[in-house]
Motif scaffolding. Structure first.
Motif, short mmCIF file in Angstrom:
data_model
loop_
_atom_site.label_atom_id
_atom_site.label_comp_id
_atom_site.label_asym_id
_atom_site.label_seq_id
_atom_site.Cartn_x
_atom_site.Cartn_y
_atom_site.Cartn_z
N LYS A 128 6.35 -10.53 11.93
CA LYS A 128 5.32 -9.92 10.59
C LYS A 128 4.93 -8.45 10.93
CE LYS A 128 6.36 -12.83 7.50
NZ LYS A 128 7.08 -12.90 6.14
N ARG A 129 4.28 -8.39 12.39
CA ARG A 129 3.73 -7.44 12.82
C ARG A 129 4.74 -6.12 12.71
NH1 ARG A 129 -0.55 -6.38 16.70
NH2 ARG A 129 -0.23 -8.56 17.77
N ALA A 130 5.95 -6.53 13.32
CA ALA A 130 7.01 -5.48 12.96
C ALA A 130 7.53 -5.17 11.91
CB ALA A 130 8.43 -5.77 13.68
N GLU A 131 7.35 -5.95 10.68
CA GLU A 131 7.32 -5.49 9.32
C GLU A 131 6.36 -4.50 9.11
OE1 GLU A 131 7.87 -8.94 7.19
OE2 GLU A 131 9.81 -9.70 7.96
N SER A 132 5.06 -4.85 9.18
CA SER A 132 4.09 -4.01 8.94
C SER A 132 4.17 -2.71 9.53
CB SER A 132 2.72 -4.43 9.41
OG SER A 132 2.34 -5.77 8.72
N LYS A 133 4.61 -2.64 10.77
CA LYS A 133 4.77 -1.23 11.45
C LYS A 133 5.83 -0.34 10.68
CE LYS A 133 3.27 -2.25 16.26
NZ LYS A 133 3.99 -2.20 17.63
N GLU A 134 6.90 -1.10 10.38
CA GLU A 134 8.13 -0.34 9.56
C GLU A 134 7.45 0.27 8.25
OE1 GLU A 134 11.39 1.46 8.56
OE2 GLU A 134 10.75 0.66 10.53
N ASP A 135 6.65 -0.60 7.51
CA ASP A 135 6.04 -0.53 6.18
C ASP A 135 5.24 0.57 6.33
OD1 ASP A 135 6.00 -0.56 3.52
OD2 ASP A 135 4.64 -2.50 3.58
N ILE A 136 4.37 0.65 7.44
CA ILE A 136 3.44 1.81 7.76
C ILE A 136 4.14 3.07 7.92
CG2 ILE A 136 1.73 3.01 9.48
CD1 ILE A 136 0.62 0.11 9.69
N LEU A 137 5.29 3.10 8.69
CA LEU A 137 6.16 4.42 9.02
C LEU A 137 6.87 4.87 7.58
CD1 LEU A 137 7.64 6.15 10.80
CD2 LEU A 137 9.21 4.34 11.13
N GLN A 138 7.07 3.85 6.68
CA GLN A 138 7.87 4.23 5.35
C GLN A 138 6.68 4.93 4.55
OE1 GLN A 138 9.79 0.94 3.68
NE2 GLN A 138 11.27 0.91 5.31
N LEU A 139 5.53 4.36 4.47
CA LEU A 139 4.39 4.85 3.79
C LEU A 139 4.05 6.40 4.27
CD1 LEU A 139 1.91 4.62 2.09
CD2 LEU A 139 0.57 3.85 4.01
N SER A 140 4.02 6.45 5.64
CA SER A 140 3.65 7.87 6.26
C SER A 140 4.95 8.82 5.76
CB SER A 140 3.95 7.66 7.77
OG SER A 140 3.79 9.21 8.40
N GLU A 141 6.04 8.44 5.76
CA GLU A 141 7.14 9.28 5.56
C GLU A 141 6.97 9.68 3.90
OE1 GLU A 141 10.67 7.30 6.67
OE2 GLU A 141 10.49 7.87 8.76
N ALA A 142 6.50 8.63 3.16
CA ALA A 142 6.51 8.71 1.48
C ALA A 142 5.38 9.74 1.37
CB ALA A 142 6.27 7.48 0.87
N LEU A 143 4.12 9.60 1.94
CA LEU A 143 3.16 10.37 1.85
C LEU A 143 3.54 12.00 2.00
CD1 LEU A 143 0.25 8.04 2.72
CD2 LEU A 143 0.80 8.54 0.44
N MET A 144 4.19 11.90 3.43
CA MET A 144 4.36 13.41 3.70
C MET A 144 5.46 14.10 2.95
SD MET A 144 2.79 14.35 6.32
CE MET A 144 1.78 13.75 7.76
N THR A 145 6.36 13.26 2.33
CA THR A 145 7.34 13.65 1.28
C THR A 145 6.85 14.10 0.19
OG1 THR A 145 9.17 12.22 2.44
CG2 THR A 145 9.51 13.28 0.20
N LEU A 146 5.83 13.39 -0.37
CA LEU A 146 5.09 13.56 -1.57
C LEU A 146 4.33 15.12 -1.30
CD1 LEU A 146 3.60 10.46 -3.41
CD2 LEU A 146 5.01 12.33 -4.26
N GLU A 147 3.66 15.40 -0.15
CA GLU A 147 2.83 16.29 0.03
C GLU A 147 3.83 17.74 0.24
OE1 GLU A 147 0.23 19.08 1.07
OE2 GLU A 147 -0.01 17.38 0.11
N MET A 148 5.05 17.48 0.95
CA MET A 148 6.17 18.66 0.98
C MET A 148 6.39 18.96 -0.37
SD MET A 148 9.39 18.77 3.01
CE MET A 148 10.26 17.44 2.06
#
Length: 521
Positions: free
Chosen positions: A348-368
């Motif tokens: 579950k921790r690994a899933e959360s890490k991946e979700d956080i990574l995807q969130l970061s990418e999504a937010l950065m993409t939106l900002e770009m």
């Protein structure tokens, strides 16, 4: 303590004194380290009473101070308060102050105490329009009419004058009440209706005259303010003082020769025609400038609205992504806490890490995406501003060319008249009786041509200077408004990326700090 004593060592406010005062004011449950760590800018109240202070100084740090006590010291001069713009309460009683001064910046002051000093005149308080309570008892005020100064403070409700020589005047109470009709308390006593009615009856003629004078002064002030506001608007449009003969009059402001030449036959009519045509061009430029100013303002407003709309849509999308994530994230954290085994929790921790990574990418993409969108928006804005400025500049140049053409034609005609008059004068055919100082100009052709060319050159320089001022103002505005848009976007982008990184780091740290304990079998 408002007297010097040879046994008293005078003090000046310094950091050590104020630090000690702050520590004394701190709640008892704060430890010494916490007291010493207090930022002066966070302090709103400061008590410096009974400290033998001779000079007010070192208070510029306290920019958010609302209450200041400096009573019972040996202060001689009101000074060093310029930065305390939020001060609402000030106590300077029991000092050695002789003159009211140094209060101009305290526009929010509501309660002022200057009692037990050596003040002999109420003055220099014009900016204290919020004043409600004023205590100046036991000073050296002798002239009852000085109280009239306090009429300007429409919010003043409590006044203490007790102990001043003027209080011994038998007219004192009724005079003060009559001239300060909004007063509720005088010398710690409620002003009753009987006293108020008697005061109005006794001094009605005087107060009515004062009211008329004040109304006239207020009307003049409003008119002055309206003119100032209008001038500021014209200046923002870069066409100040072009709505009339200001520019034309300035051409002749320092030209005594022109006044002399007006005596020559035909020159007065020529000058009147020139003036009429020149002023018409200026007024056309003035009206055009106001129209263009409105266009500029509309373009800036439209750009800002588009900017807000784009950012709002982006923020809504950001919020949606973050809310969706936080719902999942909270659920996963609960699952990690309640995992039946270490392996499941790690999964579950690994899933959360991946979700956080995807969130970061999504937010950065939106900002770009929003950064690219705003970049294009700003580029379009810059082009539009450049077009508006270019059109305005070309029209200004055209109209100022008309002014120069009018000056050239006037100069040519004036020269013709002067030469013709000179020839008649030489032949003794001049019918007009000219003043001696005018005849001195008609010595010879060289003299008159040189004088006219000099005046002509000065007038052209003044026209050119006015044109240059308009163009420079336009260029500055164009550069300022576009550079500000670009810089604001750079700052916004950096700030947004910083917040995203901080948010992601916080999430990651929260996840990393979860301790997984394998259930006991």
């Amino acid at each position: 303590m408002s007297q010097f004593n040879n046994n008293i060592e005078p003090n000046i406010i310094d950091d050590k004194m104020v630090q000690k005062a702050i520590e004394e004011q701190c709640p008892e449950d704060l430890n010494l380290a916490e007291r010493e760590a207090i930022n002066f800018k966070d302090v709103t109240e400061l008590q410096l009473s009974f400290r033998n202070i001779l000079q007010i100084d070192s208070l510029w740090h306290f920019e958010n101070l609302t209450k200041l006590q400096l009573d019972n010291n040996i202060i001689e001069k009101i000074e060093g308060l310029e930065s305390l713009v939020h001060l609402a309460w000030l106590d300077l009683s029991f000092n050695n102050i002789e003159v009211i001064e140094g209060l101009d910046a305290l526009v929010k002051l509501q309660d002022l105490s200057l009692s037990n000093n050596r003040i002999s005149k109420i003055e220099h308080m014009d900016t204290l329009q919020e004043l409600q309570i004023f205590s100046i008892g036991k000073n050296n005020l002798t002239t009852l009419e000085d109280v009239i100064y306090l009429r300007r403070f429409k919010n003043l409700r409590t006044l203490n004058l007790a102990g001043n020589p003027l209080c011994e005047d038998q007219r004192y109470t009724l005079f003060v009440v009559a001239h300060l009709p909004h007063l509720v308390y005088l010398d710690f006593r409620l002003v009753n209706d009987t006293t108020r009615e008697a005061a109005v009856l006794k001094y009605q003629d005087l107060t009515e005259l004062l009211e008329l004078e004040e109304a006239e002064a207020l009307a003049q002030l409003k008119e002055k303010q309206a003119k100032q506001k209008e001038l500021e608007y014209h200046t923002a449009a870069f066409v100040e003082y072009l709505n009339g003969s200001f520019l034309f009059d300035s051409l002749y402001a320092e030209d005594p020769e022109a006044a002399k030449l007006a005596y020559l036959p035909g020159v007065a009519d020529l000058l009147q025609t020139y003036r009429k045509e020149f002023v018409l061009v200026c007024e056309n430029l003035f009206n055009y400038g106001l129209e263009e100013h409105e266009k500029r303002e509309a373009e800036v407003s439209s750009f800002c609205e588009s900017l807000r709309a784009a950012l709002m849509a982006n923020q809504q999308e950001n919020r949606k992504i973050i809310l969706d994530f936080e719902c999942r994230h909270k659920r996963r954290l609960d699952e990690i806490h309640n995992a039946r085994s270490y392996d499941i929790a790690e999964s579950k921790r690994a899933e959360s890490k991946e979700d956080i990574l995807q969130l970061s990418e999504a937010l950065m993409t939106l900002e770009m995406l929003i950064a690219d969108q705003l970049e294009e928006l700003i580029k379009d804005f810059k082009r539009n501003i450049a077009d508006i400025a270019s059109t305005f500049i070309e029209n200004v140049k055209g109209r100022m060319t008309q002014c120069r053409d009018l000056e050239d034609r006037h100069h040519e005609r004036l020269l013709e008249i002067c030469i013709s008059t000179l020839e008649k004068s030489v032949k003794n055919e001049l019918e007009e009786d000219l003043p001696d100082d005018v005849r001195t100009l008609l010595v010879d052709k060289t003299t008159i041509v040189k004088a006219l060319d000099t005046s002509h050159g000065i007038r052209l320089l003044k026209i050119n200077k006015r044109e240059s001022d308009i163009l420079c103002s336009t260029y500055r505005w164009q550069a300022s408004v576009t550079e500000k848009a670009f810089q604001n976007e750079i700052d916004r982008n950096r700030d947004c990326i910083k917040k995203i990184l901080q948010y992601i780091d916080t999430l990651q740290e929260e996840l990393d700090n979860i301790t997984i304990v394998e259930p006991v079998q």
